[in-house]
Structures are given as structure tokens and as C-alpha cells.
Design an enzyme around this catalytic site. Structure first.
Site, mmCIF file in Angstrom:
data_model
loop_
_atom_site.group_PDB
_atom_site.id
_atom_site.type_symbol
_atom_site.label_atom_id
_atom_site.label_comp_id
_atom_site.label_asym_id
_atom_site.label_seq_id
_atom_site.Cartn_x
_atom_site.Cartn_y
_atom_site.Cartn_z
ATOM 1 N N TYR A 56 12.380 3.582 19.656
ATOM 2 C CA TYR A 56 13.810 3.842 19.743
ATOM 3 C C TYR A 56 14.440 2.775 20.642
ATOM 4 O O TYR A 56 14.310 2.814 21.876
ATOM 5 C CB TYR A 56 14.090 5.229 20.307
ATOM 6 C CG TYR A 56 13.630 6.383 19.446
ATOM 7 C CD1 TYR A 56 13.248 6.190 18.121
ATOM 8 C CD2 TYR A 56 13.583 7.670 19.953
ATOM 9 C CE1 TYR A 56 12.823 7.253 17.334
ATOM 10 C CE2 TYR A 56 13.170 8.741 19.174
ATOM 11 C CZ TYR A 56 12.785 8.520 17.866
ATOM 12 O OH TYR A 56 12.362 9.574 17.092
ATOM 13 N N PRO A 204 18.301 18.635 12.408
ATOM 14 C CA PRO A 204 18.519 20.014 11.981
ATOM 15 C C PRO A 204 19.920 20.281 11.434
ATOM 16 O O PRO A 204 20.132 21.326 10.806
ATOM 17 C CB PRO A 204 18.272 20.831 13.255
ATOM 18 C CG PRO A 204 18.614 19.886 14.361
ATOM 19 C CD PRO A 204 18.159 18.536 13.881
ATOM 20 N N LEU A 210 26.015 19.116 8.245
ATOM 21 C CA LEU A 210 26.110 20.548 8.517
ATOM 22 C C LEU A 210 26.900 20.825 9.793
ATOM 23 O O LEU A 210 26.648 21.797 10.497
ATOM 24 C CB LEU A 210 24.708 21.159 8.615
ATOM 25 C CG LEU A 210 23.824 20.949 7.382
ATOM 26 C CD1 LEU A 210 22.401 21.424 7.633
ATOM 27 C CD2 LEU A 210 24.419 21.674 6.169
#
Length: 330
Positions: A56, A204, A210
Site C-alpha cells: 500500500y 464491504p 452501497l
């Protein structure tokens, strides 16, 4: 906040963690000051573990976390990963799960993080040609040496998990899992439950789909990852925004942020799941953490899945290039 145990006999962790990929510019620029503010907010919300990797920002995420811990002390349980490499001449990605590489990479991560051990160490991508049993022996040796508290694998198949677990208990498997990515339910969730392994669910909230502020075309095109991802290019993006509007409407009717409802759905799907959302925004993190306190019953779960039934998403979750490394099992 609710807690869940890491592995069958490991420490208790908050029911959600924080993924630290975003602080290295994966979805956009982030300053170190912003990262520190985010980490402070995570602690206030009861989130006690951070998930990072040596790739990362090519070590940047670990370095930022290390400087934070040097100032605040050992306030988080840490997870990091290794195993993804790049050829310095060509830039081509490859995977190395050898004992020499994993040990060297872990030592470098510990130096960047400023700690003498991490609570969880993942093989970020499995090297297909190397038996997973051999890799598991290497990881078990790092546990015995006190360098790591436990270990896991990222994006492996249930069959690989079972093979590894025959050698040594596997504390965690990291996989993308959300209302938009249901493949783990075809064997991985079940294997984790049977073996006492935690399924650490990244993305998630479907990389923003979402949430109440999903990426539009402009935001998607500004992201190096999303601009080519099948779910965020037209006509799929418009179709996915229209589909998830139903979910946003349901969340509003229930009086909660869409992101909180998405996280709550995951937590109620299985006690083995620990979501690790990633964000740069402390306000968004608070919405995500709210999901850990939502009580969903059978009727609420049914309404969520009526709004977003299995298979609603348009486009694959990865491009062919992005699929290089994860194990497909269904």
C-alpha cells in the site's frame, strides 16, 4: 462496540476494523494529518485494529501508521501482508511465498511500523506453484518466533484454506464480501465457520456503491482503480447506481446510513465475518461503525435482499488484469 475473536483462540477485536489502503492514495490523495485524524476517530468509535500491507503505497501506509503509533503508543492491533512483488526491470507483478521472502518482508514491515511484532500477518497473494502446506509451515514458524501473533491468507479458495488448516490453525482469510460480492457464500463462509477462521471482508460497501454518496462517472474516472473496473464503467455504472438506489431508499426508510446498513447485513450474515471498510473521511467512518450497533431481524434481512437480490450487480468485480492472483473457486 461488539467484539469478535480473531481465529478460534485469538484475541477479541472490534466487530469492524479499518483498512488502511486509502491513506496511500488508492482512491485519491490523503495527507498524513488526515490519516492521523482518521485513526483518532477510529479509536473514539471503538475500532481497535488496523489492516495494511507492504504494497500500500510501497510501504507508505505502514510508515504513516508507524509514525502515528510512535506518537500515540500501541493503541491498535495491527495486521499487514506480504507476498506481492514487482520485477524492477519490467514492473510486472509476481508472487513470492518463500520463507526467505516472507521473513525479509515481515522484518521490513516491522521496521516501518516501529513494532517488534504484528497481531496478524497475511500472505497477500498465494504463489500458485508453491504448496500452501509449505507456506503454512513458514508462517507457523513466524508465530513460534514471536514475530506474529497469528496468520492468514488473502483471496484464497476454501480448498486451499482447508489444506492450510491441516498444518496449523489459520486465524483469518481476507476476501471481498458485500451485498454486491456474494461468491464467499459458495463455500468460503462455510469453511471459515467450520474451522474457526475469521472471514475479514474488505470492500464491504462495494467500493462506495452501497453508500449514500456512491461514485459518479467523474469520481470513478479520477480513480486509477475504478476507471477501468467493470462495475464503474458505462453502461454498468449507471445500471449499478440505479440498482443501489433501491438500497439507499430502504436505508433512509429505516433511518440509517446506507453504509451502516451494508455493514450490519454482513455482520448478521455470519458470526465469522469481520468487515474492514476503508475510508479517508472520519464522518464516513462513523457511519460505517454505526452498522456494528444495528440489530437486524429476519424481516429486515429479507427486505435488504429483496432490494438487492443475489446477482444484481452489472459487470465483474475485477478486470482480467485485476483478477491476476485471487483464487477463483466458483
Amino acid at each position: 462496540m461488539e467484539s469478535r475473536r480473531l481465529g478460534r483462540d485469538g484475541p477479541e477485536l472490534s466487530a469492524i476494523g479499518l483498512g488502511a489502503m486509502n491513506i496511500s492514495g488508492f482512491y485519491g490523495p490523503a495527507t498524513e494529518e488526515e490519516a492521523f485524524t482518521l485513526f483518532d476517530r477510529a479509536r473514539e468509535l471503538g475500532i481497535d485494529h488496523l489492516d495494511t500491507s507492504n504494497v500500500y503505497g510501497m510501504g507508505h501506509s505502514e510508515e504513516v501508521i508507524g509514525r502515528y503509533l510512535a506518537d500515540r503508543g500501541p493503541v491498535f492491533r495491527l495486521a499487514t501482508k506480504a507476498g506481492i512483488c514487482r520485477d524492477p526491470a519490467t514492473g510486472a507483478r509476481y508472487y513470492d511465498n518463500s520463507a526467505a521472502h516472507l521473513t525479509e518482508a515481515l522484518e521490513a514491515s516491522l521496521r516501518r511500523l516501529g513494532v517488534d511484532h504484528v497481531d496478524l500477518f497475511y500472505v497477500h497473494r498465494r504463489e500458485a506453484e508453491r504448496p500452501i502446506e509449505e507456506v503454512t509451515e513458514t508462517l507457523a514458524g513466524l508465530v513460534r518466533a514471536g514475530k506474529i501473533g497469528a496468520f492468514g491468507f488473502s483471496e484464497i479458495a476454501p480448498s486451499s484454506l482447508r489444506r492450510a488448516a491441516e498444518v496449523h490453525p489459520v486465524a483469518a482469510v481476507q476476501s471481498e464480501y458485500s451485498l454486491g460480492v456474494r461468491a464467499p457464500e459458495l463455500g468460503l463462509v462455510q469453511a471459515c465457520e467450520a474451522l474457526g477462521t475469521r472471514l475479514v471482508a474488505f470492500s464491504p460497501v462495494g467500493r462506495g456503491l452501497l453508500t449514500d454518496t456512491p461514485p459518479d462517472r467523474t469520481r470513478a474516472e479520477a480513480s486509477a482503480f475504478l476507471k477501468d473496473n467493470p462495475r464503474f464503467v458505462e453502461p454498468n455504472l449507471s445500471a449499478n447506481l440505479a440498482a443501489t438506489d433501491r438500497f439507499r431508499s430502504l436505508a433512509a426508510e429505516m433511518g440509517v446510513p446506507a453504509a451502516a446498513l451494508a455493514v450490519a447485513w454482513l455482520l448478521w450474515r455470519s458470526p465469522s465475518v469481520i468487515p474492514i471498510p476503508g475510508t479517508r473521511n472520519p464522518g464516513h467512518l462513523a457511519e460505517l461503525a454505526q452498522g456494528a450497533g444495528l440489530a437486524l431481524g429476519t424481516s429486515e434481512m429479507a427486505r435488504i435482499e429483496e432490494a438487492l437480490p443475489v446477482g444484481w450487480a452489472h459487470g465483474d468485480r475485477y478486470t482480467d488484469a485485476q483478477w491476476h492472483g485471487p483464487e477463483r473457486f466458483c
